[in-house]
Design a protein around this motif. Structure first.
Motif, PDB file in Angstrom:
ATOM      1  N   THR A 150      10.267  39.367   0.159  1.00 59.33           N
ATOM      2  CA  THR A 150      10.512  40.722  -0.355  1.00 59.33           C
ATOM      3  C   THR A 150       9.795  41.772   0.482  1.00 59.33           C
ATOM      4  N   ASP A 151       8.954  41.338   1.431  1.00 62.78           N
ATOM      5  CA  ASP A 151       8.176  42.244   2.268  1.00 62.78           C
ATOM      6  C   ASP A 151       9.083  42.875   3.311  1.00 62.78           C
ATOM      7  N   LYS A 152       9.262  44.183   3.230  1.00 64.90           N
ATOM      8  CA  LYS A 152      10.148  44.881   4.160  1.00 64.90           C
ATOM      9  C   LYS A 152       9.425  45.319   5.441  1.00 64.90           C
ATOM     10  N   SER A 153       8.111  45.096   5.531  1.00 64.88           N
ATOM     11  CA  SER A 153       7.362  45.543   6.705  1.00 64.88           C
ATOM     12  C   SER A 153       7.291  44.476   7.786  1.00 64.88           C
ATOM     13  N   THR A 154       7.847  43.289   7.521  1.00 68.14           N
ATOM     14  CA  THR A 154       7.803  42.213   8.497  1.00 68.14           C
ATOM     15  C   THR A 154       9.216  41.696   8.773  1.00 68.14           C
ATOM     16  N   ILE A 155       9.324  40.911   9.841  1.00 68.40           N
ATOM     17  CA  ILE A 155      10.570  40.237  10.194  1.00 68.40           C
ATOM     18  C   ILE A 155      10.415  38.782   9.784  1.00 68.40           C
ATOM     19  N   TRP A 156      11.452  38.168   9.237  1.00 69.89           N
ATOM     20  CA  TRP A 156      11.333  36.774   8.834  1.00 69.89           C
ATOM     21  C   TRP A 156      12.543  35.960   9.277  1.00 69.89           C
ATOM     22  N   TYR A 275       8.031  43.561  15.415  1.00 67.54           N
ATOM     23  CA  TYR A 275       8.193  43.775  16.853  1.00 67.54           C
ATOM     24  C   TYR A 275       9.495  44.525  17.121  1.00 67.54           C
ATOM     25  N   GLU A 276       9.459  45.455  18.069  1.00 67.28           N
ATOM     26  CA  GLU A 276      10.713  46.040  18.537  1.00 67.28           C
ATOM     27  C   GLU A 276      11.513  44.988  19.295  1.00 67.28           C
ATOM     28  N   ARG A 277      10.768  44.145  19.997  1.00 63.65           N
ATOM     29  CA  ARG A 277      11.395  43.040  20.719  1.00 63.65           C
ATOM     30  C   ARG A 277      10.477  41.836  20.591  1.00 63.65           C
ATOM     31  N   LEU A 278      11.009  40.701  20.138  1.00 61.11           N
ATOM     32  CA  LEU A 278      10.196  39.523  19.892  1.00 61.11           C
ATOM     33  C   LEU A 278       9.544  39.049  21.183  1.00 61.11           C
ATOM     34  N   PRO A 279       8.208  38.912  21.215  1.00 59.11           N
ATOM     35  CA  PRO A 279       7.550  38.415  22.426  1.00 59.11           C
ATOM     36  C   PRO A 279       8.105  37.052  22.820  1.00 59.11           C
ATOM     37  N   PRO A 280       8.299  36.803  24.109  1.00 61.28           N
ATOM     38  CA  PRO A 280       8.920  35.535  24.541  1.00 61.28           C
ATOM     39  C   PRO A 280       8.204  34.298  24.027  1.00 61.28           C
ATOM     40  N   VAL A 281       6.868  34.301  24.026  1.00 59.00           N
ATOM     41  CA  VAL A 281       6.135  33.113  23.572  1.00 59.00           C
ATOM     42  C   VAL A 281       6.391  32.861  22.083  1.00 59.00           C
ATOM     43  N   VAL A 282       6.466  33.924  21.287  1.00 66.18           N
ATOM     44  CA  VAL A 282       6.738  33.778  19.855  1.00 66.18           C
ATOM     45  C   VAL A 282       8.145  33.219  19.650  1.00 66.18           C
ATOM     46  N   GLY A 283       9.097  33.750  20.400  1.00 61.99           N
ATOM     47  CA  GLY A 283      10.463  33.243  20.306  1.00 61.99           C
ATOM     48  C   GLY A 283      10.561  31.788  20.725  1.00 61.99           C
ATOM     49  N   THR A 284       9.803  31.407  21.745  1.00 63.02           N
ATOM     50  CA  THR A 284       9.812  30.019  22.203  1.00 63.02           C
ATOM     51  C   THR A 284       9.333  29.082  21.101  1.00 63.02           C
ATOM     52  N   PHE A 285       8.234  29.454  20.429  1.00 64.07           N
ATOM     53  CA  PHE A 285       7.719  28.596  19.359  1.00 64.07           C
ATOM     54  C   PHE A 285       8.679  28.558  18.175  1.00 64.07           C
ATOM     55  N   ALA A 286       9.225  29.701  17.793  1.00 61.40           N
ATOM     56  CA  ALA A 286      10.145  29.740  16.652  1.00 61.40           C
ATOM     57  C   ALA A 286      11.364  28.852  16.908  1.00 61.40           C
ATOM     58  N   ASP A 287      11.917  28.932  18.107  1.00 59.02           N
ATOM     59  CA  ASP A 287      13.070  28.094  18.452  1.00 59.02           C
ATOM     60  C   ASP A 287      12.694  26.617  18.435  1.00 59.02           C
ATOM     61  N   TYR A 288      11.503  26.307  18.972  1.00 59.16           N
ATOM     62  CA  TYR A 288      11.066  24.911  19.004  1.00 59.16           C
ATOM     63  C   TYR A 288      10.861  24.385  17.585  1.00 59.16           C
ATOM     64  N   PHE A 289      10.217  25.179  16.738  1.00 52.05           N
ATOM     65  CA  PHE A 289       9.934  24.747  15.360  1.00 52.05           C
ATOM     66  C   PHE A 289      11.236  24.474  14.618  1.00 52.05           C
ATOM     67  N   GLU A 290      12.201  25.375  14.753  1.00 53.88           N
ATOM     68  CA  GLU A 290      13.475  25.183  14.051  1.00 53.88           C
ATOM     69  C   GLU A 290      14.190  23.938  14.562  1.00 53.88           C
ATOM     70  N   ALA A 291      14.177  23.736  15.886  1.00 52.26           N
ATOM     71  CA  ALA A 291      14.814  22.544  16.447  1.00 52.26           C
ATOM     72  C   ALA A 291      14.095  21.277  15.997  1.00 52.26           C
ATOM     73  N   PHE A 292      12.776  21.353  15.896  1.00 48.70           N
ATOM     74  CA  PHE A 292      11.992  20.203  15.450  1.00 48.70           C
ATOM     75  C   PHE A 292      12.367  19.821  14.018  1.00 48.70           C
ATOM     76  N   ILE A 293      12.474  20.812  13.151  1.00 50.86           N
ATOM     77  CA  ILE A 293      12.859  20.553  11.763  1.00 50.86           C
ATOM     78  C   ILE A 293      14.238  19.901  11.704  1.00 50.86           C
ATOM     79  N   ASP A 294      15.168  20.410  12.515  1.00 48.29           N
ATOM     80  CA  ASP A 294      16.532  19.876  12.510  1.00 48.29           C
ATOM     81  C   ASP A 294      16.603  18.467  13.094  1.00 48.29           C
ATOM     82  N   ASP A 295      15.756  18.191  14.091  1.00 44.50           N
ATOM     83  CA  ASP A 295      15.850  16.915  14.822  1.00 44.50           C
ATOM     84  C   ASP A 295      15.011  15.796  14.218  1.00 44.50           C
ATOM     85  N   HIS A 296      14.184  16.102  13.227  1.00 48.02           N
ATOM     86  CA  HIS A 296      13.303  15.081  12.646  1.00 48.02           C
ATOM     87  C   HIS A 296      13.517  15.009  11.136  1.00 48.02           C
ATOM     88  N   PRO A 297      14.595  14.387  10.695  1.00 49.96           N
ATOM     89  CA  PRO A 297      14.853  14.317   9.250  1.00 49.96           C
ATOM     90  C   PRO A 297      13.766  13.567   8.482  1.00 49.96           C
TER      91      PRO A 297
END
Length: 303
Positions: A150-156, A275-297
């Motif tokens: 419900t927090d409108k001040s952050t991106i999720w 962020y106006e633009r997601l920092p590359p390192v943050v995006g890298t971790f977010a993508d990795y985490f999501e892929a990890f969740i999907d790839d490790h049932p």
């Protein structure tokens, strides 16, 4: 105007006490190092180094010049490295926060794999069950298990849903009647998860019917592992996510209370500052985490 390259060369010669070793360290020809130092001495109008057959040493003038320029040079190099990291997706420093229970259950495997894939990214993790303000705490990313944001001040970014259920030790029902309906639940043995000392409200649903039950005030904690330990020794009933209770349910250490009724799932979510633009390192971790969740049932939440 004095440029940075000659000062960097002077520093290397002084630290290594050798023109030839400085040349190798800087990937320059020895003649280039000699020429750069000679030009710097002409520009400053002072001899900076004393050359002998055995070593090279700073003169008093050289020591003064280097002591004044070294902090500026190091500061410039630090800023340059920070800027380079901020635009590279595979190098830099990442500051995370995560809840304790989830962090211990899941993040060691996530971080180990991430560090193997991206050795140039260092990771700093603060475990807390308090929902911190990622902006005020200077945090790059927060891993949360909670209700829909419900927090409108952050991106999720939602990764998956986290089932939860009401559980208790079988021994609890040796001294209390086992409830057959949410209306049978009494507040006293219902332990609450919360950070502000307020009892939880549990929502149950079945075949279109809904019931809301207010838990008790006898035991309230912001740590799911503590509540689970209390439930295991027969101190009461609590509602917890499956990643905490799955092993106990499988072994019979705890049982599900009201298994015919469902409780709304939580969300596993990544929160970022706005962020106006997601920092590359943050995006890298977010993508990795999501892929990890999907790839490790076998490891993903829900368990």
């Amino acid at each position: 105007m004095i440029e940075l390259k000659p000062i960097r060369v002077l520093r290397a010669v002084s630290d290594l006490k050798s023109f030839s070793q400085a040349a190798r360290a800087l990937d320059l020809a020895p003649a280039s190092v000699t020429r750069i130092i000679n030009q710097l001495e002409q520009d400053l109008g002072a001899q900076l180094l004393v050359r002998t057959t055995r070593q090279v040493a700073l003169t008093s003038a050289g020591a003064t010049v280097l002591s004044r320029y070294r902090p500026l040079l190091e500061g410039f190099e630090e800023v340059t490295q920070d800027l380079q990291r901020s635009i590279r997706p595979d190098a830099g420093h990442l500051r995370l926060t995560a809840p304790i229970s989830l962090g211990i259950a899941l993040l060691p495997q996530v971080i180990a794999g991430f560090r193997l894939a991206y050795p140039g990214i260092s990771v700093e993790i603060n475990f807390t069950d308090t929902l911190i303000d990622v902006i005020e705490e200077n945090c790059d990313l927060a891993v949360r298990v909670s209700g829909p944001p419900t927090d409108k001040s952050t991106i999720w970014r939602k990764l998956c849903e986290v089932p939860r259920r009401a559980i208790a030790a079988p021994a609890l029902f040796d001294r209390l009647p086992r409830p057959q309906h949410p209306d049978d639940l009494i507040a006293a043995p219902l332990m609450s998860y919360g950070a502000k000392g307020e009892p939880e409200q549990w929502s149950f649903a079945r075949a279109g019917a809904q019931r809301t039950v207010r838990a008790g005030k006898t035991v309230i904690s912001n740590n799911g592992d503590f509540l689970y330990a209390m439930a295991r020794i027969g101190e009461g009933i609590c509602v917890l996510p499956d990643f905490i209770t799955a092993d106990g349910l499988q072994s019979g250490a705890v049982i599900e209370v009201l298994p015919d009724w469902s409780i709304p799932s939580l969300w596993l979510t990544l929160f970022y500052p706005p962020y106006e633009r997601l920092p590359p390192v943050v995006g890298t971790f977010a993508d990795y985490f999501e892929a990890f969740i999907d790839d490790h049932p076998d490891l993903r939440v829900p368990v």
